[in-house]
Design a protein around this motif. Structure first.
Motif, PDB file in Angstrom:
ATOM      1  N   GLN A   1     -48.755   9.660  17.744  1.00 32.89           N
ATOM      2  CA  GLN A   1     -48.197   8.515  17.033  1.00 32.89           C
ATOM      3  C   GLN A   1     -46.753   8.782  16.610  1.00 32.89           C
ATOM      4  O   GLN A   1     -45.883   7.911  16.725  1.00 32.89           O
ATOM      5  CB  GLN A   1     -49.068   8.197  15.812  1.00 32.89           C
ATOM      6  CG  GLN A   1     -50.442   7.678  16.171  1.00 32.89           C
ATOM      7  CD  GLN A   1     -51.333   7.452  14.964  1.00 32.89           C
ATOM      8  OE1 GLN A   1     -50.854   7.159  13.881  1.00 32.89           O
ATOM      9  NE2 GLN A   1     -52.638   7.591  15.139  1.00 32.89           N
ATOM     10  N   THR A   2     -46.505  10.008  16.123  1.00 33.60           N
ATOM     11  CA  THR A   2     -45.140  10.384  15.762  1.00 33.60           C
ATOM     12  C   THR A   2     -44.245  10.374  16.991  1.00 33.60           C
ATOM     13  O   THR A   2     -43.082   9.970  16.926  1.00 33.60           O
ATOM     14  CB  THR A   2     -45.122  11.784  15.117  1.00 33.60           C
ATOM     15  OG1 THR A   2     -45.922  11.764  13.939  1.00 33.60           O
ATOM     16  CG2 THR A   2     -43.705  12.200  14.741  1.00 33.60           C
TER      17      THR A   2
ATOM     18  N   SER B   1     -31.367  17.120  10.359  1.00 38.29           N
ATOM     19  CA  SER B   1     -32.236  18.183   9.838  1.00 38.29           C
ATOM     20  C   SER B   1     -33.540  17.604   9.322  1.00 38.29           C
ATOM     21  O   SER B   1     -34.625  18.138   9.558  1.00 38.29           O
ATOM     22  CB  SER B   1     -31.520  18.947   8.709  1.00 38.29           C
ATOM     23  OG  SER B   1     -30.414  19.657   9.206  1.00 38.29           O
ATOM     24  N   LEU B   2     -33.438  16.482   8.584  1.00 39.35           N
ATOM     25  CA  LEU B   2     -34.632  15.803   8.068  1.00 39.35           C
ATOM     26  C   LEU B   2     -35.551  15.406   9.223  1.00 39.35           C
ATOM     27  O   LEU B   2     -36.761  15.667   9.188  1.00 39.35           O
ATOM     28  CB  LEU B   2     -34.219  14.564   7.273  1.00 39.35           C
ATOM     29  CG  LEU B   2     -35.333  13.559   6.934  1.00 39.35           C
ATOM     30  CD1 LEU B   2     -36.360  14.197   6.017  1.00 39.35           C
ATOM     31  CD2 LEU B   2     -34.750  12.302   6.304  1.00 39.35           C
ATOM     32  N   SER B   3     -34.999  14.795  10.265  1.00 45.08           N
ATOM     33  CA  SER B   3     -35.807  14.327  11.389  1.00 45.08           C
ATOM     34  C   SER B   3     -36.419  15.486  12.165  1.00 45.08           C
ATOM     35  O   SER B   3     -37.580  15.430  12.586  1.00 45.08           O
ATOM     36  CB  SER B   3     -34.942  13.462  12.320  1.00 45.08           C
ATOM     37  OG  SER B   3     -34.451  12.330  11.649  1.00 45.08           O
ATOM     38  N   GLY B   4     -35.636  16.566  12.351  1.00 42.62           N
ATOM     39  CA  GLY B   4     -36.146  17.730  13.076  1.00 42.62           C
ATOM     40  C   GLY B   4     -37.310  18.382  12.359  1.00 42.62           C
ATOM     41  O   GLY B   4     -38.339  18.705  12.977  1.00 42.62           O
ATOM     42  N   VAL B   5     -37.171  18.557  11.054  1.00 35.46           N
ATOM     43  CA  VAL B   5     -38.250  19.168  10.266  1.00 35.46           C
ATOM     44  C   VAL B   5     -39.450  18.239  10.202  1.00 35.46           C
ATOM     45  O   VAL B   5     -40.601  18.694  10.173  1.00 35.46           O
ATOM     46  CB  VAL B   5     -37.732  19.540   8.861  1.00 35.46           C
ATOM     47  CG1 VAL B   5     -38.878  19.994   7.964  1.00 35.46           C
ATOM     48  CG2 VAL B   5     -36.684  20.639   8.968  1.00 35.46           C
ATOM     49  N   ALA B   6     -39.204  16.926  10.196  1.00 37.03           N
ATOM     50  CA  ALA B   6     -40.316  15.965  10.197  1.00 37.03           C
ATOM     51  C   ALA B   6     -41.183  16.142  11.435  1.00 37.03           C
ATOM     52  O   ALA B   6     -42.417  16.065  11.362  1.00 37.03           O
ATOM     53  CB  ALA B   6     -39.773  14.543  10.130  1.00 37.03           C
ATOM     54  N   LEU B   7     -40.554  16.399  12.579  1.00 37.67           N
ATOM     55  CA  LEU B   7     -41.330  16.626  13.810  1.00 37.67           C
ATOM     56  C   LEU B   7     -42.129  17.925  13.719  1.00 37.67           C
ATOM     57  O   LEU B   7     -43.292  17.984  14.122  1.00 37.67           O
ATOM     58  CB  LEU B   7     -40.400  16.662  15.014  1.00 37.67           C
ATOM     59  CG  LEU B   7     -39.671  15.363  15.375  1.00 37.67           C
ATOM     60  CD1 LEU B   7     -38.843  15.564  16.636  1.00 37.67           C
ATOM     61  CD2 LEU B   7     -40.649  14.214  15.564  1.00 37.67           C
ATOM     62  N   VAL B   8     -41.496  18.971  13.201  1.00 37.40           N
ATOM     63  CA  VAL B   8     -42.192  20.253  13.053  1.00 37.40           C
ATOM     64  C   VAL B   8     -43.376  20.108  12.104  1.00 37.40           C
ATOM     65  O   VAL B   8     -44.435  20.724  12.306  1.00 37.40           O
ATOM     66  CB  VAL B   8     -41.229  21.343  12.548  1.00 37.40           C
ATOM     67  CG1 VAL B   8     -41.978  22.656  12.296  1.00 37.40           C
ATOM     68  CG2 VAL B   8     -40.116  21.575  13.560  1.00 37.40           C
ATOM     69  N   ASN B   9     -43.219  19.284  11.069  1.00 41.80           N
ATOM     70  CA  ASN B   9     -44.311  19.093  10.122  1.00 41.80           C
ATOM     71  C   ASN B   9     -45.520  18.420  10.764  1.00 41.80           C
ATOM     72  O   ASN B   9     -46.635  18.499  10.223  1.00 41.80           O
ATOM     73  CB  ASN B   9     -43.832  18.290   8.915  1.00 41.80           C
ATOM     74  CG  ASN B   9     -43.051  19.144   7.934  1.00 41.80           C
ATOM     75  OD1 ASN B   9     -43.176  20.370   7.929  1.00 41.80           O
ATOM     76  ND2 ASN B   9     -42.235  18.520   7.102  1.00 41.80           N
TER      77      ASN B   9
ATOM     78  N   ALA C   1     -36.920   9.228  10.916  1.00 43.45           N
ATOM     79  CA  ALA C   1     -36.630   9.485   9.505  1.00 43.45           C
ATOM     80  C   ALA C   1     -37.466   8.582   8.598  1.00 43.45           C
ATOM     81  O   ALA C   1     -38.024   9.036   7.593  1.00 43.45           O
ATOM     82  CB  ALA C   1     -35.143   9.267   9.234  1.00 43.45           C
ATOM     83  N   ALA C   2     -37.559   7.291   8.962  1.00 43.44           N
ATOM     84  CA  ALA C   2     -38.325   6.345   8.147  1.00 43.44           C
ATOM     85  C   ALA C   2     -39.810   6.714   8.109  1.00 43.44           C
ATOM     86  O   ALA C   2     -40.457   6.664   7.045  1.00 43.44           O
ATOM     87  CB  ALA C   2     -38.154   4.931   8.691  1.00 43.44           C
ATOM     88  N   ASN C   3     -40.350   7.085   9.258  1.00 41.81           N
ATOM     89  CA  ASN C   3     -41.755   7.484   9.326  1.00 41.81           C
ATOM     90  C   ASN C   3     -42.003   8.760   8.528  1.00 41.81           C
ATOM     91  O   ASN C   3     -43.024   8.891   7.837  1.00 41.81           O
ATOM     92  CB  ASN C   3     -42.164   7.702  10.781  1.00 41.81           C
ATOM     93  CG  ASN C   3     -43.619   8.067  10.933  1.00 41.81           C
ATOM     94  OD1 ASN C   3     -44.502   7.378  10.438  1.00 41.81           O
ATOM     95  ND2 ASN C   3     -43.888   9.171  11.613  1.00 41.81           N
ATOM     96  N   SER C   4     -41.049   9.695   8.592  1.00 42.31           N
ATOM     97  CA  SER C   4     -41.181  10.936   7.832  1.00 42.31           C
ATOM     98  C   SER C   4     -41.249  10.654   6.342  1.00 42.31           C
ATOM     99  O   SER C   4     -42.115  11.173   5.632  1.00 42.31           O
ATOM    100  CB  SER C   4     -39.995  11.855   8.136  1.00 42.31           C
ATOM    101  OG  SER C   4     -39.956  12.934   7.234  1.00 42.31           O
ATOM    102  N   ILE C   5     -40.351   9.820   5.858  1.00 45.45           N
ATOM    103  CA  ILE C   5     -40.315   9.505   4.422  1.00 45.45           C
ATOM    104  C   ILE C   5     -41.578   8.760   4.006  1.00 45.45           C
ATOM    105  O   ILE C   5     -42.249   9.137   3.042  1.00 45.45           O
ATOM    106  CB  ILE C   5     -39.069   8.665   4.096  1.00 45.45           C
ATOM    107  CG1 ILE C   5     -37.797   9.487   4.328  1.00 45.45           C
ATOM    108  CG2 ILE C   5     -39.117   8.171   2.651  1.00 45.45           C
ATOM    109  CD1 ILE C   5     -36.530   8.668   4.319  1.00 45.45           C
ATOM    110  N   ALA C   6     -41.913   7.690   4.740  1.00 40.40           N
ATOM    111  CA  ALA C   6     -43.069   6.864   4.370  1.00 40.40           C
ATOM    112  C   ALA C   6     -44.364   7.663   4.409  1.00 40.40           C
ATOM    113  O   ALA C   6     -45.201   7.559   3.499  1.00 40.40           O
ATOM    114  CB  ALA C   6     -43.165   5.666   5.311  1.00 40.40           C
TER     115      ALA C   6
END
Length: 458
Positions: free
Chosen positions: A261-262, A46-54, A274-279
């Motif tokens: 880049q993402t 879920s974290l990774s999926g939302v990170a892409l949408v963001n 996930a790491a890229n989303s958090i950082a």
């Protein structure tokens, strides 16, 4: 001329604008951080999926801010001359540009959600979770565009506190609804990623209503009326397109580049996503003062030119450059020493956590360059009226340096994610050399009014 201006009023205005805008921005980014952290505790897909949408949200945000910055460049000069009527017409133009783009983006992602996210990763579970979020959150795009264009309009006349109030309400509402709808607390259904989307959509609608309420009953400077959003002024439209289109194009290109880049990191596995989303989210929160300084500089430079005080602009520019570096060093130190504590809030794999630490170490260095070059180029130079230079500069670095270098590192040389990430961020340092030369040795104070005599730097 010394490095620091002796104009005490300059410092008061600069720091008041910078920190108010920074507080607003930290809360804007905190809305994404709330989704990020709460979904990170719910599940990593879920974290990774939302990170892409963001990343799509970031693209929208960059374009909308480009529309808003075009308003600031023109309106801040009118504000310096105390000429209010053109400001209303400029706001009308900017608002229509923002809404049209938001509607187009909504249509693309609503009807082609899987195809859109498929450009960013090939992880099927991540795409599935992202689509759940995307098909709801896309309905917030028009509200987001209108709210932020109007807030930029108010910023151009040095009204910034309302932005902080609006963003605060958004954050509180979003966090409360997230707690209920992601996990199913207080009798609410457990919706996961969909719950986060519903929470954010609701908060975006409410913040738009708050801005409308302020414009109706609180604003005493622009005094917008419904009739101001009728027919457009063709002369001002021409000026806006001439000055604003390079800004919008530059921001849009930057948003696309960030998505690419993402996507590059996204094809290196779920841990890298996930790491890229958090950082990246933590970086956005901690670098708000740097971006606030850039926005404040654009307003102050534009207003000073509008007041006809051209002799002060160069003096302010020298002082601002020192302030940018101080802000960058402080931000880098804060990011470096807080990274371990920040990661305690996430329930992620050890591989993702190790990568996130490495990415944040890189960002703690590159943020110094970001703080300097972004503020110089998008604050001082763009505020001075030279809006095309940033577009040309970004085009060269993004398409001839960053993307080719990182693509080769990831897919040709098969280098580790950390090296790929360094390639993605190298332009933040390289652009500093361009910024130093441009602001100190080249002409960047330009006329933005058709038919007006070119302003001199002397």
């Amino acid at each position: 001329m010394g490095l620091f201006t002796k104009d005490k009023n300059f410092y008061r205005r600069f720091f008041a604008l910078t920190f108010t805008i920074a507080l607003q921005n930290v809360i804007v980014f905190a809305v994404n951080l709330a989704d990020n952290v709460m979904l990170g505790a719910y599940s990593e897909p879920s974290l990774s999926g939302v990170a892409l949408v963001n990343q799509i949200q970031f693209f929208l945000q960059m374009v909308v801010m480009g529309v808003g910055e075009g308003i600031v460049v023109l309106s801040s000069r009118c504000w310096g001359r105390k000429d209010i009527d053109p400001i209303r017409k400029i706001v009308n133009i900017g608002l229509k540009f923002g809404v049209i783009f938001a509607v187009i983006l909504w249509a693309v992602v609503f009807f082609l959600p899987h195809q859109t996210l498929g450009l960013l990763t090939n992880e099927g579970e991540v795409i599935t979770e992202g689509v759940k979020y995307l098909q709801i959150i896309c309905f917030s795009y028009v509200f987001f565009a209108m709210t932020n264009v109007l807030l930029c309009s108010l910023r151009s006349v040095e009204t910034v506190k309302i932005g902080f109030a609006v963003s605060t309400s958004t954050l509180i509402i979003n966090c409360c609804l997230n707690y209920c709808l992601i996990y199913g607390n207080f009798g609410a259904p457990e919706l996961g990623a969909r719950g986060a989307a519903v929470a954010t959509l609701t908060s975006r609608v409410i913040e738009f209503i708050i801005v409308l309420f302020y414009l109706k009953f609180g604003d005493k400077k622009i005094c917008l009326k419904l009739r101001d959003f009728g027919k457009m002024d063709k002369a001002l439209l021409s000026q806006y397109v001439r000055v604003g289109s390079p800004v919008i194009a530059s921001n849009a290109m930057w948003g696309i580049a960030q998505a690419i880049q993402t996507g590059i990191l996204g094809h290196l596995g779920a841990s890298a996503i996930a790491a890229n989303s958090i950082a990246t989210t933590v970086f956005q929160i901690l670098s708000v003062v740097s971006y606030g300084a850039a926005s404040a500089s654009g307003v102050l430079v534009g207003k000073t030119i509008g007041e006809g005080k051209i002799h002060l602009v160069k003096e302010y520019a020298k002082t601002l450059q020192i302030l940018y570096l101080i802000i960058g060093v402080a931000t880098g130190a804060l990011l470096f020493f807080s990274k371990g504590f920040i990661l305690t809030f996430y329930q992620i794999s050890e591989a993702s956590k190790a990568l996130a630490i490495q990415f944040m170490n890189v960002l703690s260095v590159t943020v110094i360059g970001t703080s300097y070059q972004v503020a110089v180029l998008t604050g001082i130079v763009r505020g001075g009226g030279d809006t095309k230079f940033v577009l040309y500069n970004d085009s060269i670095f993004i398409w001839l340096v960053v993307i080719p270098l990182s693509w080769a590192a990831a897919f040709w040389l098969k280098l580790p994610p950390l090296i790929v990430f360094c390639c993605l961020k190298c332009d933040q340092i390289l652009k500093c050399f361009v910024a130093v030369v441009k602001v100190n040795f080249c002409k960047w104070v330009k006329s933005v009014d058709k038919g007006q005599i070119e302003l001199s730097e002397e």
